[in-house]
Structures are given as C-alpha cells and as structure tokens.
Write an enzyme that holds these catalytic residues in place. Structure first.
Site, PDB file in Angstrom:
ATOM      1  N   HIS A 164      33.209 -93.487-102.812  1.00 56.46           N
ATOM      2  CA  HIS A 164      34.628 -93.787-102.607  1.00 56.46           C
ATOM      3  C   HIS A 164      34.727 -95.286-102.336  1.00 56.46           C
ATOM      4  O   HIS A 164      34.766 -95.726-101.185  1.00 56.46           O
ATOM      5  CB  HIS A 164      35.180 -92.986-101.429  1.00 56.46           C
ATOM      6  CG  HIS A 164      36.659 -93.090-101.264  1.00 56.46           C
ATOM      7  ND1 HIS A 164      37.430 -92.060-100.762  1.00 56.46           N
ATOM      8  CD2 HIS A 164      37.534 -94.097-101.514  1.00 56.46           C
ATOM      9  CE1 HIS A 164      38.692 -92.430-100.713  1.00 56.46           C
ATOM     10  NE2 HIS A 164      38.773 -93.670-101.158  1.00 56.46           N
TER      11      HIS A 164
ATOM     12  N   GLU B 218      35.779 -91.335-106.096  1.00 51.82           N
ATOM     13  CA  GLU B 218      37.015 -91.051-105.375  1.00 51.82           C
ATOM     14  C   GLU B 218      37.781 -92.342-105.131  1.00 51.82           C
ATOM     15  O   GLU B 218      37.191 -93.416-105.041  1.00 51.82           O
ATOM     16  CB  GLU B 218      36.709 -90.413-104.016  1.00 51.82           C
ATOM     17  CG  GLU B 218      35.972 -89.104-104.074  1.00 51.82           C
ATOM     18  CD  GLU B 218      35.712 -88.550-102.679  1.00 51.82           C
ATOM     19  OE1 GLU B 218      35.359 -87.365-102.606  1.00 51.82           O
ATOM     20  OE2 GLU B 218      35.869 -89.297-101.692  1.00 51.82           O
TER      21      GLU B 218
ATOM     22  N   ARG C  87      23.733-106.032 -92.625  1.00 49.58           N
ATOM     23  CA  ARG C  87      22.758-107.126 -92.764  1.00 49.58           C
ATOM     24  C   ARG C  87      22.746-107.578 -94.218  1.00 49.58           C
ATOM     25  O   ARG C  87      23.430-107.018 -95.061  1.00 49.58           O
ATOM     26  CB  ARG C  87      21.356-106.658 -92.336  1.00 49.58           C
ATOM     27  CG  ARG C  87      21.249-106.214 -90.883  1.00 49.58           C
ATOM     28  CD  ARG C  87      21.278-107.396 -89.921  1.00 49.58           C
ATOM     29  NE  ARG C  87      20.139-108.273 -90.091  1.00 49.58           N
ATOM     30  CZ  ARG C  87      18.950-108.099 -89.497  1.00 49.58           C
ATOM     31  NH1 ARG C  87      18.750-107.039 -88.726  1.00 49.58           N
ATOM     32  NH2 ARG C  87      17.972-108.965 -89.689  1.00 49.58           N
TER      33      ARG C  87
ATOM     34  N   HIS D  27      32.120-100.461 -97.494  1.00 41.93           N
ATOM     35  CA  HIS D  27      30.863 -99.719 -97.664  1.00 41.93           C
ATOM     36  C   HIS D  27      30.432 -99.829 -99.124  1.00 41.93           C
ATOM     37  O   HIS D  27      29.714-100.759 -99.472  1.00 41.93           O
ATOM     38  CB  HIS D  27      30.973 -98.273 -97.164  1.00 41.93           C
ATOM     39  CG  HIS D  27      32.294 -97.612 -97.330  1.00 41.93           C
ATOM     40  ND1 HIS D  27      32.907 -97.423 -98.556  1.00 41.93           N
ATOM     41  CD2 HIS D  27      33.151 -97.085 -96.407  1.00 41.93           C
ATOM     42  CE1 HIS D  27      34.059 -96.807 -98.390  1.00 41.93           C
ATOM     43  NE2 HIS D  27      34.250 -96.587 -97.101  1.00 41.93           N
TER      44      HIS D  27
ATOM     45  N   GLY E  42      29.519 -86.287 -96.999  1.00 40.07           N
ATOM     46  CA  GLY E  42      28.926 -87.584 -96.749  1.00 40.07           C
ATOM     47  C   GLY E  42      28.540 -87.817 -95.319  1.00 40.07           C
ATOM     48  O   GLY E  42      27.368 -87.848 -94.968  1.00 40.07           O
TER      49      GLY E  42
ATOM     50  N   HIS F 287      35.422 -83.031 -96.567  1.00 40.00           N
ATOM     51  CA  HIS F 287      35.806 -83.788 -95.376  1.00 40.00           C
ATOM     52  C   HIS F 287      35.380 -83.012 -94.125  1.00 40.00           C
ATOM     53  O   HIS F 287      35.968 -81.994 -93.781  1.00 40.00           O
ATOM     54  CB  HIS F 287      37.305 -84.101 -95.297  1.00 40.00           C
ATOM     55  CG  HIS F 287      37.571 -85.369 -94.514  1.00 40.00           C
ATOM     56  ND1 HIS F 287      37.617 -86.613 -95.103  1.00 40.00           N
ATOM     57  CD2 HIS F 287      37.749 -85.573 -93.201  1.00 40.00           C
ATOM     58  CE1 HIS F 287      37.834 -87.529 -94.187  1.00 40.00           C
ATOM     59  NE2 HIS F 287      37.915 -86.930 -93.010  1.00 40.00           N
TER      60      HIS F 287
END
Length: 267
Positions: free
Chosen positions: A54, A85, A29, A61, A234, A211
């Site tokens: 990252h 990153e 949005r 993002h 994350g 990860h």
C-alpha cells in the site's frame, strides 16, 4: 526462483502478506535493511499465495522503487499474486499504468478511500456518493487486465452498488471484528461480516478481507464468513515474524486458514 509451487484448491482462502511494515523499519535508517524484497521472497517460499503493498504518496513505508522491484520479483512466482492497495485519486493509478506498460501489471488493485495523511485505512467506500468517480477508474484497471477490489465496510446493502461500478471483489474492512474479538460483541460482529459476504456473493462479487486479522481471530473468520477468497495481513504478521521468523509465521497463518476452512466444511 519459484521453488515451491502450490496446489491449493481454488476455494481455499489465500494469504497475501502486506510488507509495508518491513519498509517502515527499513526507512528509519539508510542501510537498506531489512530488505522488502527479501521479506517477500521468504514469505513466498514459506507458502504465501501473494504479496500486498500500500504505497502512500509520502512514502512513509513502501516507496516507488519497492513497488517496481516487487513487481519484477513476482515474475518469478507466476502462481502467486501481486496486490497493490491505495486511493485511486492519489498515486495508485500511476503505478498500475506504468506497471502495465512494462508488462508487469499487478493481479489486483484494491481501491481504498484513505486521505494522504491518514495513519491507516479505517473505513470503506460509500454508495452512491463514490460511484461516479470510481466507475471510470475501475473500468480503466479492468481494461489493463487488473482485477479490482473495493475496500468496504460490512454493510450488505452496499454490495450490489460495488458490483454496479464494475468491481470484481470487495475487501471487507475487518478492524471492527478484530476489536470485538474476545468480547460479548464477537458473535454479533461475525454475523455482520457473514451477512455482508453473503450479499457480496449474491451480487456476483468475490470476497477478500483485511485489517487487524491475526493468529487469534483468523480461523473463526474464515470458518464463519462465507466465500472468503483472500485475506491480506500485514501488521500482525510482520510483528509475529519478529519473534518467529517469516517462514514459521506464514506457516502459522496458513494453519489458521486451514483450521477455519476445515471447520467450515465440517459444519
């Protein structure tokens, strides 16, 4: 403002929260919510030792503005770390150079060999193939005062080569371990990571990991894999925060780290 200074022992595994997924939701949005800087602040207030981003070239993002706003935010938290990153052949080096020039250099740059259209990071660097292009970029980061970590698969034989190009640390890519969690392959995968970490330590490297680590598999990883200085988490952490809130989630992950650390010391 930093209202909660931390006094964790140096050898305890640090938690760095990757806020990419907060930005991903915001970007659906044009309202500016949820706020990436607010999320980072709440995680830091709850005790996270660092913030990770990252930023990819397509800004799907984290956006460039986020990187600079977070770097400014981290100035108020001098005992915490900012980790950026990315692929140094894409946009990562530009951020590092500009932040260093503005007196806001990140503490750590994690070099990741992902392509521009890659959904998520899914493999580490390979040597000797990547050595020639990485060495000058590693040297540039270190000349700017930025620690360098290389995203690596858990292959013990590759660790000395990572050190040879000048890296300070490696970040072990932990998706294979996470995928094996709860299966007969779990112990075998843990042993792979323990061997890779031991080889990294022997080469003089610090060890990070990240990860798909989560509240189920984190404690065992910290307990069994030697010398893990930092985990960057994350997706799972932000997903948990949707249900539990940032503060409770960060504290839950710290509890997992503590359990692993205590198990390591008592074994």
């Amino acid at each position: 403002m930093n209202t909660r200074p931390l006094q964790h022992p140096r050898h305890r595994t640090a938690l760095s929260v990757n806020v990419n997924k907060v930005a991903l939701v915001r970007n659906t949005r044009h309202l500016g919510i949820p706020s990436v800087t607010r999320a980072a602040t709440l995680c830091l207030q709850a005790g996270a030792q660092g913030i990770t981003v990252h930023p990819r070239p397509d800004e799907r993002h984290i956006r460039a503005r986020d990187v600079y706003e977070l770097a400014e935010l981290m100035k108020a938290w001098p005992d915490r770390e900012f980790n950026i990153e990315g692929n140094p052949s894409q946009n990562l080096m530009e951020f590092i150079r500009e932040l260093a020039g503005q007196g806001m250099r990140p503490h750590q740059a994690t070099f990741v060999p992902d392509s521009e259209d890659q959904l998520t990071s899914d493999h580490g660097w390979s040597f000797p193939q990547d050595a020639e292009r990485l060495a000058p970029l590693v040297a540039e980061c270190k000349a700017l005062g930025v620690r360098v970590s290389l995203f690596m698969d858990p292959v013990p034989e590759q660790m000395a080569a990572a050190k040879a190009v000048g890296a300070d640390r490696v970040e072990l890519y932990t998706e294979p371990y996470a995928a094996a969690w709860g299966t007969p392959q779990q112990a075998e995968q843990l042993a792979r990571y323990a061997a890779a970490a031991q080889a990294a330590l022997h080469a003089g490297l610090g060890v990070n990991a990240g990860h798909d680590l989560n509240r189920d598999n984190l404690a065992a990883f910290v307990r069994e894999v030697p010398g893990v200085l930092e985990v960057s988490i994350g997706h799972a952490l932000i997903a948990d925060a949707l249900e539990l809130g940032y503060a409770a989630t960060v504290q839950a992950y710290q509890t997992c780290i503590d359990a692993g650390f205590e198990g390591r010391n008592n074994s």
